[in-house]
Enzyme design. Structure first.
Site, PDB file in Angstrom:
ATOM      1  N   GLU A  46       0.843  -1.188   0.000  1.00 23.16           N
ATOM      2  CA  GLU A  46       0.000   0.000   0.000  1.00 23.16           C
ATOM      3  C   GLU A  46       0.889   1.253   0.000  1.00 23.16           C
ATOM      4  O   GLU A  46       1.941   1.289   0.635  1.00 23.16           O
ATOM      5  CB  GLU A  46      -0.859  -0.034   1.265  1.00 23.16           C
ATOM      6  CG  GLU A  46      -1.720   1.178   1.525  1.00 23.16           C
ATOM      7  CD  GLU A  46      -2.451   1.069   2.861  1.00 23.16           C
ATOM      8  OE1 GLU A  46      -3.383   1.851   3.082  1.00 23.16           O
ATOM      9  OE2 GLU A  46      -2.083   0.191   3.689  1.00 23.16           O
ATOM     10  N   LYS A 118      -9.623   2.321  -1.699  1.00 25.12           N
ATOM     11  CA  LYS A 118      -9.830   1.789  -0.353  1.00 25.12           C
ATOM     12  C   LYS A 118     -11.132   2.322   0.246  1.00 25.12           C
ATOM     13  O   LYS A 118     -11.355   3.531   0.306  1.00 25.12           O
ATOM     14  CB  LYS A 118      -8.638   2.187   0.516  1.00 25.12           C
ATOM     15  CG  LYS A 118      -8.604   1.595   1.916  1.00 25.12           C
ATOM     16  CD  LYS A 118      -7.300   2.017   2.604  1.00 25.12           C
ATOM     17  CE  LYS A 118      -7.137   1.457   3.993  1.00 25.12           C
ATOM     18  NZ  LYS A 118      -5.865   1.913   4.626  1.00 25.12           N
ATOM     19  N   CYS A 151      -5.339  -3.132   3.100  1.00 23.53           N
ATOM     20  CA  CYS A 151      -5.082  -3.001   4.531  1.00 23.53           C
ATOM     21  C   CYS A 151      -6.327  -3.119   5.409  1.00 23.53           C
ATOM     22  O   CYS A 151      -6.820  -4.209   5.643  1.00 23.53           O
ATOM     23  CB  CYS A 151      -4.330  -1.691   4.793  1.00 23.53           C
ATOM     24  SG  CYS A 151      -3.397  -1.696   6.355  1.00 23.53           S
ATOM     25  N   VAL A 178       0.132  -2.317  10.765  1.00 22.22           N
ATOM     26  CA  VAL A 178       0.888  -1.755  11.886  1.00 22.22           C
ATOM     27  C   VAL A 178       0.650  -2.548  13.164  1.00 22.22           C
ATOM     28  O   VAL A 178      -0.255  -3.375  13.250  1.00 22.22           O
ATOM     29  CB  VAL A 178       0.509  -0.282  12.136  1.00 22.22           C
ATOM     30  CG1 VAL A 178       0.856   0.584  10.943  1.00 22.22           C
ATOM     31  CG2 VAL A 178      -0.967  -0.156  12.482  1.00 22.22           C
TER      32      VAL A 178
END
Length: 514
Positions: A46, A118, A151, A178
């Protein structure tokens, strides 16, 4: 079915913030390297061209680009030379509206095939990017039907399910995942692949940016949810060999009962609870799971387990594993006697010619529902999911076959379930790690009770409670108001995009690209 075996690749590298030319050079280098190794599909992270964390439209503006644009033109030369396909994440600028999007682009031998914007944004995205508001596309290619998700989209079951319903064989997944505490590759990625019978190509970055820690863990994940290859840290490429096989996806999707799913289109947590009706005062309660063996000693076993348990709250719920019964009426009477004796609530699935999950209280049967996804279609009794408001919590009921599909948990959560009680038999396809993810993404306590010697029993709530055991006969947990505070805010459910989910409740068979 495509009988050719193809090689696929996912690239892991560390894009540098604000260094587009350097990042493009790395992308070109890895793309050529993977293509020369025979990869027919190559996936990049991404926001691979620009880095991820931007504070405003003005800050990221110099690094946005159109599709087609400079990056896609450069990469189209590589896909044309090597007759391959490539997915890249970048900040897109719409020429007509001047809106910016976090976008993934699919490029083939003849250039740009399509893009996906997204739809489920993460924390840094809304400062500059608009939410994608288009249907999630699936693109037919000679190597299979390819979908793209980005994501945060994977933190909800709906986007991946939509790609499967539209015929996707492969989900290319650019991500900037993350969390220093996450163990890569993420089990959430594995679950999305397994739920839908699709090949999942997760391309993650690694390193840090403005204090954010990216996990790495780039992986090729099979339609069974198995990790075929992975890279935990550092730059590199992971590879996998794969042959199109749609049997698992089609078998899994055939289990769905769309008539029971209309709550998926609701958005009950758009506003804080209590705006239009009173919300019951929250109090602490105990949850106990009990694993029972079928037989005539069920009552004796339950009496012993309840008497030996050190309950700490006046409100108590016992979740019992599925019971096989020859006489449904006498079995119901036995459980009613127990709940009256101890003045508690109890959830159990009773299996005769069909499976019915019951909620008992001190006064007897409070509620029941017939399984929505029975094992055998010939035994089908059209059930409907049920959530019941008790003095201490709203409790959703599940059987094991219903507990194999993510739609079940989401419907109960939309109905307001604070706790989902799953009384399971021995035929569930789910594993404890899958249960925990489903509970987490539905902001609910999950209490799973399984028969002895089979799968683990589970008690789970976000980061507050995590119990699972394969050998213990019972587990107990006290849920205080403080423990429930985070889940009670419904942080995941409030971010759903139900206006995009209509296909989840329609009986359609759609080919990719239509």
């Amino acid at each position: 079915m495509n009988d050719r075996i193809i090689k696929v690749a996912a690239v892991q590298f560390e894009p540098r913030w604000n260094e587009v030319e350097r990042n493009r050079s790395e992308i070109i280098r890895f793309a050529i390297q993977a293509a020369e190794q025979g990869a027919r599909l190559i996936v990049f992270p991404e926001m691979a061209t620009s880095g991820y964390i931007w504070e405003s439209r003005a800050e990221i503006a110099p690094f946005t680009e159109t599709v087609p644009g400079e990056t896609t033109t450069i990469l189209s030369a590589i896909t044309a030379q090597y007759d391959c396909y490539l997915v890249i994440g970048l900040p897109e600028k719409d020429e007509e509206t001047d809106c910016y999007y976090n976008t993934a682009v699919l490029i083939g031998p003849d250039g740009v095939i399509g893009r996906y914007r997204k739809t489920h944004l993460f924390a840094a995205d809304p400062k500059w990017a608009r939410e994608g508001n288009e249907d999630i596309p699936v693109f037919p290619t000679p190597i299979g039907n390819i979908a793209m998700l980005i994501c945060m989209d994977a933190m909800y079951f709906e986007p991946a399910r939509l790609t499967a319903l539209k015929g996707a064989d492969i989900v290319a997944f650019p991500t900037n995942w993350v969390g220093a505490g996450n163990k890569p590759p993420s089990k959430t990625w594995r679950l999305r692949a397994k739920e839908n019978g699709v090949l999942w190509l997760a391309s993650n970055r690694w390193g840090t940016e403005k204090g954010a820690q990216f996990t790495g863990g780039t992986a090729i994940i099979s339609p069974l949810g198995e990790v075929l290859d992975q890279l935990v840290a550092g730059d590199g490429i992971v590879y996998g060999k794969w042959q199109v096989d749609r049997s698992r996806r089609e078998t899994y999707l055939q289990k769905r009962e769309v008539g029971a799913y209309h709550d998926l289109l609701l958005h009950p947590y758009l506003w804080k609870e209590g705006e239009t009706r009173a919300v019951a005062v929250k109090e602490a309660f105990d949850v106990m799971t009990v694993r029972l063996t079928d037989g005539g000693a069920i009552q004796a076993h339950l009496h012993r387990h309840i008497q030996s348990n050190a309950f700490t709250s006046k409100h108590r719920l016992v979740v019992v594993s599925e019971v096989q019964a020859e006489d449904r009426s006498s079995t119901i009477a036995a459980f009613a006697e127990i709940t009256a004796c101890y003045e508690l609530y109890l959830v159990v699935t009773i299996k005769t010619d069909r499976k019915t999950c019951y909620l008992f209280g001190p006064q007897g049967v409070v509620a029941s529902y017939d399984e929505v996804h029975p094992e055998k279609a010939v035994q089908r009794v059209k059930g409907a999911f049920q959530t019941v408001e008790l003095p201490f919590a709203r409790v959703g009921l599940l059987t094991d076959h219903d507990g194999d599909l993510p739609e079940s948990y989401r419907v109960l959560a939309k109905q307001g379930a604070d706790l989902i009680a799953l009384s399971a038999g021995g035929k569930s396809q789910a594993e404890s790690w899958m249960y925990k993810i489903w509970a987490y993404e539905n902001d609910s306590i999950l209490a799973v009770s399984t028969p002895p010697g089979l799968k683990e029993t589970v008690l789970f709530l976000h980061s507050q409670v995590e119990q699972s055991a394969g050998d213990m006969k019972t587990m107990t947990e006290t849920f205080t108001v403080e423990k429930l505070r985070k889940a009670g805010g419904r942080p995941f459910l409030r971010r759903l995009k139900p206006h995009l989910y209509e296909r989840l409740v329609t009986k359609i068979t759609e080919k990719a690209g239509v």
